[in-house]
Write an enzyme that holds these catalytic residues in place. Sequence first.
Site, short mmCIF file in Angstrom:
data_model
loop_
_atom_site.label_atom_id
_atom_site.label_comp_id
_atom_site.label_asym_id
_atom_site.label_seq_id
_atom_site.Cartn_x
_atom_site.Cartn_y
_atom_site.Cartn_z
N LYS A 1 43.91 -49.92 110.35
CA LYS A 1 42.74 -50.36 109.58
C LYS A 1 43.03 -51.58 108.70
CE LYS A 1 43.37 -47.05 105.73
NZ LYS A 1 42.74 -45.91 105.03
N TYR B 1 50.88 -34.76 90.41
CA TYR B 1 49.67 -35.12 91.15
C TYR B 1 48.45 -34.90 90.27
CZ TYR B 1 52.62 -35.00 95.37
OH TYR B 1 53.61 -35.21 96.30
N TRP C 1 48.71 -35.23 97.53
CA TRP C 1 48.99 -36.44 96.74
C TRP C 1 47.80 -37.39 96.80
CZ3 TRP C 1 51.84 -41.28 98.64
CH2 TRP C 1 52.10 -42.14 97.57
N SER D 1 63.58 -34.15 96.82
CA SER D 1 62.70 -35.16 97.39
C SER D 1 63.20 -36.54 97.00
CB SER D 1 61.25 -34.97 96.89
OG SER D 1 60.40 -35.95 97.47
#
Length: 327
Positions: free
Chosen positions: A220, A54, A21, A154
């Site tokens: 991050k 995707y 993805w 999903s």
Amino acid sequence: MEYRKLGKAGLPVSQLSFGTWITFGNQISYETAKELMVIAYESGINFFDNAEIYANGRSEEVMGSILKEVGWSRDSYAISSKVFFGSGGKLPTQRGLHRKHIREACDDALRRLQVDYLDIYFCHRPDKSTPIEETVWSMHQLFMAGKILYWGTSEWSAQEIMEAHMIAARHNLIGPVVEQPQYNMLHRQKVEVEFSQIYKTVGLGLTTWSPLASGLLTGKYNNGIKENYRLKRAELNWLAERNLVEENLTKVSELLNLAREIGTDLTRMAIAWCLKNPNVSTVLLGASKPEQLKHNLKAPDVVPLLTEEVMEKIENILKNKPIQPMF
């Protein structure tokens, strides 16, 4: 690499798997994509995840070209795709879980991936405009045609999954064996509570995505959001709005300290935390750089460090443990 069964199904999948993805056909070059797949495969990963949506099919094309080039034996890995969103077409017949799109999308995925069958085919989201019975029959017919070996869902609800199983049982059809939900330290309710009973009843397997909450659980983002960070991408605004809040950043700061305390880093600790859940069949990793993937593949080494005491410390930081129903 440890291998786990896909719920009650017999298919053994590596505890860490590789998904494409955002990256394949979009963010990274073909050569980098190939290097990542080779690193994954040579590290013991045997499950590669993809979807029609995707990069509007380009991700599958890239993966298919790589698989053809490297020439791995087809019986040494499992590959998946997903159907619902389509591959870029805007017409009503080009998306959804109705029989027409399921059949055509499967054929397109096989062509792009350059394989004869899919090991797992996921219904990428529930389709509120198509009867679940039609979807179950359509997936069963793909199974009977030899185009898929297993199918799953999903981001379906427990109720929708159980309805699919009841329909399959009523008509002696093949039902779904696996669900692919988001699961990480910040997103727990569905995996830990909503599905808790169906692990026991139908033996649901899980191929979980986003163990790092799209990078938030690396730490991050605690230093600001840079232009090249994943959550800066326009298609991920919904994730950024949900995850980049002060409460989460404070938790991440405390988790960073805990990870250092036990001798690791937050990235590996977050992935290992997902692996601690016995209902998780495999944790999907995504990567845009080889060194990133190599680093994350060491996460299973951290699992023994997550003792009961450490897990309790994590819970005290997160303060989001789902409440189990009292019946």
